[in-house]
Scaffold this active site. Structure first.
Site, short mmCIF file in Angstrom:
data_model
loop_
_atom_site.label_atom_id
_atom_site.label_comp_id
_atom_site.label_asym_id
_atom_site.label_seq_id
_atom_site.Cartn_x
_atom_site.Cartn_y
_atom_site.Cartn_z
N LYS A 184 -6.39 -9.14 10.96
CA LYS A 184 -5.08 -8.81 11.47
C LYS A 184 -4.77 -7.35 11.14
CE LYS A 184 -1.29 -9.50 9.19
NZ LYS A 184 -0.95 -8.72 8.01
N ASP B 84 -6.60 -15.06 9.44
CA ASP B 84 -5.28 -15.03 8.83
C ASP B 84 -5.55 -15.57 7.42
OD1 ASP B 84 -2.86 -15.81 7.71
OD2 ASP B 84 -1.94 -16.02 9.67
N HIS B 85 -5.55 -14.70 6.44
CA HIS B 85 -6.09 -15.13 5.14
C HIS B 85 -5.25 -16.23 4.49
CE1 HIS B 85 -3.16 -12.29 3.40
NE2 HIS B 85 -3.34 -12.88 2.25
N LYS C 194 -6.14 -20.02 1.91
CA LYS C 194 -5.61 -20.30 0.56
C LYS C 194 -5.75 -21.79 0.28
CE LYS C 194 -2.25 -16.51 0.48
NZ LYS C 194 -2.49 -15.64 -0.66
N GLU D 66 7.64 -11.10 -1.73
CA GLU D 66 6.73 -10.24 -2.49
C GLU D 66 7.54 -9.30 -3.37
OE1 GLU D 66 2.98 -9.02 -0.24
OE2 GLU D 66 4.57 -8.76 1.22
N ASP E 87 3.97 -7.93 10.47
CA ASP E 87 3.04 -7.97 9.35
C ASP E 87 2.93 -9.37 8.73
OD1 ASP E 87 1.33 -6.59 7.44
OD2 ASP E 87 2.93 -6.92 5.97
N HIS F 82 1.25 -15.11 9.12
CA HIS F 82 1.26 -16.01 7.96
C HIS F 82 2.37 -17.06 8.02
CE1 HIS F 82 -1.55 -13.08 6.70
NE2 HIS F 82 -0.73 -12.27 6.09
N LYS G 29 9.62 -7.57 1.24
CA LYS G 29 8.98 -6.83 0.16
C LYS G 29 10.05 -6.40 -0.84
CE LYS G 29 4.88 -5.36 2.59
NZ LYS G 29 3.88 -6.20 1.91
C1 BG6 Z 1 -1.00 -9.10 4.36
C2 BG6 Z 1 0.12 -8.15 4.69
O1 BG6 Z 1 -1.45 -9.74 5.52
O2 BG6 Z 1 -0.52 -10.08 3.44
C3 BG6 Z 1 0.64 -7.49 3.42
O3 BG6 Z 1 -0.37 -7.15 5.57
C4 BG6 Z 1 1.03 -8.54 2.41
O4 BG6 Z 1 1.74 -6.64 3.71
C5 BG6 Z 1 -0.09 -9.54 2.21
O5 BG6 Z 1 1.33 -7.88 1.20
C6 BG6 Z 1 0.36 -10.69 1.35
O6 BG6 Z 1 -0.74 -11.49 1.03
P1 BG6 Z 1 -0.76 -12.38 -0.29
O7 BG6 Z 1 -2.03 -13.14 -0.19
O8 BG6 Z 1 -0.73 -11.41 -1.43
O9 BG6 Z 1 0.47 -13.23 -0.25
#
Ligand code: BG6
Length: 501
Positions: A156, A185-186, A190, A224, A243, A248, A348
């Site tokens: 992404k 989409d990481h 999880k 975050e 983002d 997510h 954020k």
């Molecule tokens: C990313 C965003 O995809 O996910 C970042 O681009 C964000 O802005 C991050 O900080 C958050 O990932 P995680 O795994 O730390 O919750």
């Protein structure tokens, strides 16, 4: 998602191997797969980037990333010696055919040594603007023409809006078939997010009440503490909606709201998610302000340290109107979820780093207990903790011990750390293994990405065309702008207080 088996011989070709993602995420993940015995018997990484770099410098850089970010800590010399022998580097010009001829030759040499075909995984760890050129060169050079063995991995952001996502899909699908494309989409990798599927569909208990008859509303918070860090340039053109929400948070919503799949076949699961995205009510421009709130952080305090405002971050326009916070209310127009609000928020520089899904159940239909016993009466609540706490809590009413019947809420809880001793794998480990095994269940299909863009386009368009609120409108270290409280308070609800244990 796959059952235990090792992948077939694999060559990973990373475009953008000199970048942050390879250093911070991809190489530590491969290293841990190596330590845990998940890499195929024959495995090779070819890193490509525009910088000139001898193999040894490339390896040293990856070692530095592994030492800093791997969940298994610093690499031991003998492990590293074995792993690093599988890494090599090639200086590249992504628009030049010469680069791809050389790459083809290198791949053939490796396969010759292994005496057979291998998976060829082309990993786009680069900004999307390079993908078109690379896809074109891959097409010309024929190194990706084997539909069974070639795969492409795309990170992404997948597009900047609906049109650019469509055009990116078209470009990629002119060379690869959909089953060869792995859009990451990481969040889907999880452990706690995968567990949501297990929780919902491996237990008989909750599914009968998982609907509008029992659920009052759902809250999804991904908060975050960090600011935009060193990514101001990228972020200022993206914002929280692109983002975080488009990918997510909408994925979390899909897993919460999807119908039970018939099987865990990739397309079956993804069909069910696409159904959710398609059923989300799309707002008309004049409605957006009632359902969506944006914010941008000002200066403030995080964990006792003074932090600057978004507009003071490097790479950010000093008059930027990009949102670093978004709160939204969605409805899903289908039989199961009609009229149940789904509140989503992300930001954020918030008070805590915490990702949680809260299922708020309806109150009991009739309170049979005397008035004085029920003053602390709360409807049932299920809390799915994604991070940093990992686990599930169920709140219910209990009788307080004593001679009188006094009710108060208590919690049943499942905590990963207590239940399991081993460290769960990082999201990227799961995802990389799935790519090597050819399992696309945890990846975004093309139509899924487009359906997610369709959900947020009216909001993006409206925010772009209307003047923004007076930014900054929340201080760093808080839960976002006041309007976000108003958004949910209008329905008689409130954001549930979140504090990690
Ligand atoms: C990313 C965003 O995809 O996910 C970042 O681009 C964000 O802005 C991050 O900080 C958050 O990932 P995680 O795994 O730390 O919750």
């Amino acid at each position: 998602m796959q059952s235990a088996r090792k992948p077939d011989n694999t060559i990973i070709i990373i475009f953008g191997a000199g970048g942050d993602l390879t250093w911070r995420k991809i190489s530590p993940a491969f290293y841990n797969l190596f330590l845990d015995g998940w890499l195929p018997d024959n495995f090779s990484v070819i890193g490509l980037d525009i910088k000139d770099m001898p193999d040894d410098d490339f390896r040293t850089r990856l070692l530095d990333g592994i030492n800093q970010f791997s969940r298994s800590g610093k690499a031991k010399q003998e492990d590293w010696d074995k792993f690093s022998a599988m890494l090599s580097y090639q200086k590249a010009n992504f628009t030049n055919q010469e680069t791809f001829n050389k790459l083809a030759q290198r791949i053939e040499e490796i396969e010759e040594k292994w005496k057979g075909k291998s998976n060829r995984i082309f990993y786009m760890a680069i900004p999307p603007k390079f993908i078109e050129a690379i896809a074109e060169q891959l097409g010309k050079s024929n190194i990706a023409c084997d539909k069974e063995h070639a795969r492409i991995v795309v990170e992404k952001p997948f597009g900047h809006d609906l049109n650019s996502a469509r055009s990116l899909n078209r470009i990629i699908c002119s060379i690869f078939d959909e089953h060869q494309v792995y859009r990451i989409d990481h969040y889907l990798g999880k452990e706690t997010v995968q567990n949501m599927l297990a929780f919902r569909f491996a237990n008989a208990l909750f599914e009968p009440i998982w609907n509008r008859n029992y659920i009052d509303h759902v809250q999804i918070t991904v908060a975050e503490q960090v600011g935009v860090e060193h990514r101001g340039g990228y972020y200022d053109n993206a914002g929280a909606l692109r983002d975080m929400i488009q990918n997510h948070l909408l994925q979390l919503l899909c897993i919460t709201a999807m119908e039970p799949p018939v099987s865990f076949n990739a397309d079956e699961v993804r069909n069910k998610k696409v159904d959710v995205l398609r059923a989300i009510r799309k707002y008309k421009p004049e409605e957006v302000h009632s359902f969506a709130v944006r914010g941008q952080y000002g200066k403030g305090w995080i964990e006792g340290e003074r932090v600057v405002s978004y507009r003071e971050e490097s790479g950010v326009n000093t008059k930027s109107v990009t949102e670093t916070f978004a709160a939204l209310k969605f409805f899903i127009d289908n039989w199961r979820w009609q009229d149940v609000p789904f509140y989503l928020r992300t930001g954020k520089r918030m008070t805590e780093r915490i990702s949680v899904i809260t299922i708020q159940f309806r109150p009991v239909p009739h309170r049979a207990f005397p008035a004085e016993s029920v003053e602390n009466w709360h409807p049932n609540r299920l809390i799915l903790n994604i991070q940093p706490d990992k686990g599930i809590k169920l709140r219910f009413q209990a009788k307080k011990p004593g001679l009188k019947m006094i009710l108060n809420p208590v919690e049943m809880s499942f905590d990963y750390d207590d239940a399991y001793q081993a460290d769960p794998p990082e999201a990227y480990e799961t995802l990389l293994l799935d790519i090597m095994l050819g399992d696309a269940t945890l990846f975004m299909r093309g139509d899924q990405v487009e359906a997610a863009w369709e959900v947020i386009m009216p909001i993006l368009d409206y925010w772009q065309s209307s003047s923004s609120p007076e930014f900054p409108n929340y201080s760093s270290g808080t839960w976002g702008p006041e309007d976000s409280e108003a958004l949910i308070a209008r329905d008689g609800n409130n954001w549930i207080m979140l504090t990690p244990k």
